[in-house]
Motif scaffolding. Structure first.
Motif, mmCIF file in Angstrom:
data_model
loop_
_atom_site.group_PDB
_atom_site.id
_atom_site.type_symbol
_atom_site.label_atom_id
_atom_site.label_comp_id
_atom_site.label_asym_id
_atom_site.label_seq_id
_atom_site.Cartn_x
_atom_site.Cartn_y
_atom_site.Cartn_z
ATOM 1 N N ALA A 186 -0.957 -4.278 2.961
ATOM 2 C CA ALA A 186 -0.392 -2.946 2.740
ATOM 3 C C ALA A 186 0.394 -2.929 1.429
ATOM 4 C CB ALA A 186 0.493 -2.543 3.897
ATOM 5 N N GLU A 187 1.129 -4.001 1.187
ATOM 6 C CA GLU A 187 1.936 -4.045 -0.034
ATOM 7 C C GLU A 187 1.075 -4.311 -1.247
ATOM 8 O OE1 GLU A 187 5.167 -6.713 0.798
ATOM 9 O OE2 GLU A 187 6.284 -5.033 1.659
ATOM 10 N N GLU A 202 1.105 -1.825 -7.904
ATOM 11 C CA GLU A 202 1.478 -1.178 -9.158
ATOM 12 C C GLU A 202 2.715 -0.304 -8.970
ATOM 13 O OE1 GLU A 202 -1.372 1.378 -11.510
ATOM 14 O OE2 GLU A 202 -2.537 -0.453 -11.139
ATOM 15 N N GLU A 203 2.710 0.397 -7.846
ATOM 16 C CA GLU A 203 3.851 1.273 -7.556
ATOM 17 C C GLU A 203 5.115 0.449 -7.314
ATOM 18 O OE1 GLU A 203 2.095 3.322 -4.322
ATOM 19 O OE2 GLU A 203 1.166 4.822 -5.616
ATOM 20 N N MET A 204 4.951 -0.651 -6.598
ATOM 21 C CA MET A 204 6.115 -1.492 -6.343
ATOM 22 C C MET A 204 6.677 -2.023 -7.660
ATOM 23 S SD MET A 204 6.648 -4.632 -3.711
ATOM 24 C CE MET A 204 5.733 -5.910 -4.479
ATOM 25 N N HIS A 258 10.839 -2.395 -11.606
ATOM 26 C CA HIS A 258 11.169 -2.356 -13.019
ATOM 27 C C HIS A 258 12.347 -1.398 -13.263
ATOM 28 C CE1 HIS A 258 10.134 -3.161 -17.182
ATOM 29 N NE2 HIS A 258 10.496 -1.908 -17.424
ATOM 30 N N PHE A 259 12.290 -0.274 -12.594
ATOM 31 C CA PHE A 259 13.396 0.686 -12.707
ATOM 32 C C PHE A 259 14.676 0.132 -12.063
ATOM 33 C CE2 PHE A 259 15.852 3.608 -10.105
ATOM 34 C CZ PHE A 259 16.506 4.321 -11.097
ATOM 35 N N ALA A 313 7.494 3.164 2.120
ATOM 36 C CA ALA A 313 7.402 1.875 1.429
ATOM 37 C C ALA A 313 8.397 1.823 0.276
ATOM 38 C CB ALA A 313 5.978 1.644 0.923
ATOM 39 N N LEU A 314 8.525 2.916 -0.469
ATOM 40 C CA LEU A 314 9.490 2.942 -1.579
ATOM 41 C C LEU A 314 10.902 2.702 -1.064
ATOM 42 C CD1 LEU A 314 8.434 6.015 -3.782
ATOM 43 C CD2 LEU A 314 7.893 3.601 -4.125
#
Ligand SMILES: [Zn+2]
Length: 339
Positions: free
Chosen positions: A223-224, A229-231, A236-237, A260-261
């Motif tokens: 799932a992760e 890419e989103e993670m 990074h932010f 998930a976020l």
């Protein structure tokens, strides 16, 4: 150390073996169910100097301290080089140096690794207690390594316990099997695995779990991986928060799975907090530098505020009015707490 809810019954059962501990125990069960974590939890408890009545390590004695820092003198962990190359579930960063070579890391457990144990077993223990060797997956032992291990198991050194784990017993030498006490770690019940996966913030947990044949850790990894890419964009932010960055990142993540976020942000904050308290990183060891910088700069009160805000968001992440606003809001709040 991590133990999963579905392992509780096995843990209780295992405690009965403590009285007359076999010199080798082979834990077997399906891949992706957390066997390695279970073994390491047991290993720590065997080495602990002040075991709790439920069989768990105290987490406070000198022995537990070394164990958690991965430098207990009476403990060895043997895994294929390929496993050392990625962060372990407990957040340890393994395989520094030698695994960085250009050659693909080996998926075998090699004879050199078994030979290296001989030296370890020839010196007396540092704490006058047990010596513990954890080895997994046992099917990764190549033939020479299997034979070398077999010799050791045939003449077990006193005071030494081998804890092996295997995903498939039929790939092990019968002679190895016959020298180990077998201990089953079965597949968790679907409902139990599902509840745990949901707690980890996995959206559509049921299909992930089913796709992985009911193995919850495998499902989590998949799932992760599907949204890596989103993670990365989020991490990074989080590593370098700013108002501009929050807006830009929210734009990028508007279509991401919100639970998930939130879960990643929670783990990130957990790491900052844990680093601040104890210097330990559980989830994102590859961001050690950034986590350390944040931990040094952010006040505990602000951190607590960020943690509280994020867990409140968790409750509404399933049905936000606007996904983009939800993410923006979360990242802006984080920025205000952590800059
Ligand atoms: Zn202890």
């Amino acid at each position: 150390m991590t133990m999963y809810p579905w392992q509780q019954a096995a843990w209780t059962q295992l405690q009965q073996m403590r009285e007359r501990l076999p010199h080798a125990i082979l834990f077997h069960g399906p891949a992706g169910t957390g066997k390695a974590d279970f073994l390491e939890t047991f290993a720590q408890s065997l080495l602990c100097e002040n075991v709790r009545p439920d069989g768990h390590a105290c987490g406070e004695c000198a022995s537990c301290g070394w164990f958690v820092q991965h430098n207990h003198p009476d403990y060895r962990r043997v895994r294929p080089e390929a496993l050392e190359d990625e962060p372990a579930p407990d957040g340890e960063e393994g395989g520094e140096g030698k695994a960085r070579s250009t050659k693909a890391p080996s998926k075998d457990i090699k004879i050199e690794q078994i030979r290296a144990l001989a030296d370890f077993m020839n010196i007396s223990t540092h704490r006058q207690g047990l010596r513990v060797v954890v080895l997994y997956p046992a099917e990764a032992l190549n033939m020479p390594a299997s034979n070398a291990l077999l010799k050791t198991l045939e003449e077990p050194p006193p005071g030494t316990v081998f804890l092996l784990a295997s995903n498939s017993l039929d790939r092990l030498l019968p002679t190895i099997l016959s020298r180990c006490r077998k201990f089953a770690l079965p597949m968790p019940a679907h409902g139990e695995a599902l509840a745990w996966l949901k707690e980890q913030g996995v959206a559509d947990a049921d299909s992930w779990l089913r796709e992985q044949g009911g193995a919850p850790l495998a499902a989590l990894a998949e799932a992760e991986g599907g949204s890596r890419e989103e993670m990365e964009a989020l991490l990074h932010f989080l590593a370098r928060p700013s108002t501009d960055g929050a807006l830009r990142t929210a734009e990028k993540l508007a279509k991401a799975e919100l639970p998930a976020l939130v879960a990643w942000t929670q783990r990130w904050l957990y790491d900052v907090f844990s680093y601040k308290l104890s210097g330990n990183i559980r989830y994102f060891p590859r961001y050690q530098k950034e986590l350390a910088a944040l931990a040094g700069r952010v006040h505990t009160a602000s951190l607590m505020r960020a943690i509280k805000g994020t867990s409140e968001r968790r409750a509404v992440a399933d049905h936000p009015l606007s996904a983009k606003l939800f993410v923006e809001d979360m990242l802006l709040e984080y920025t205000s707490c952590c800059t």
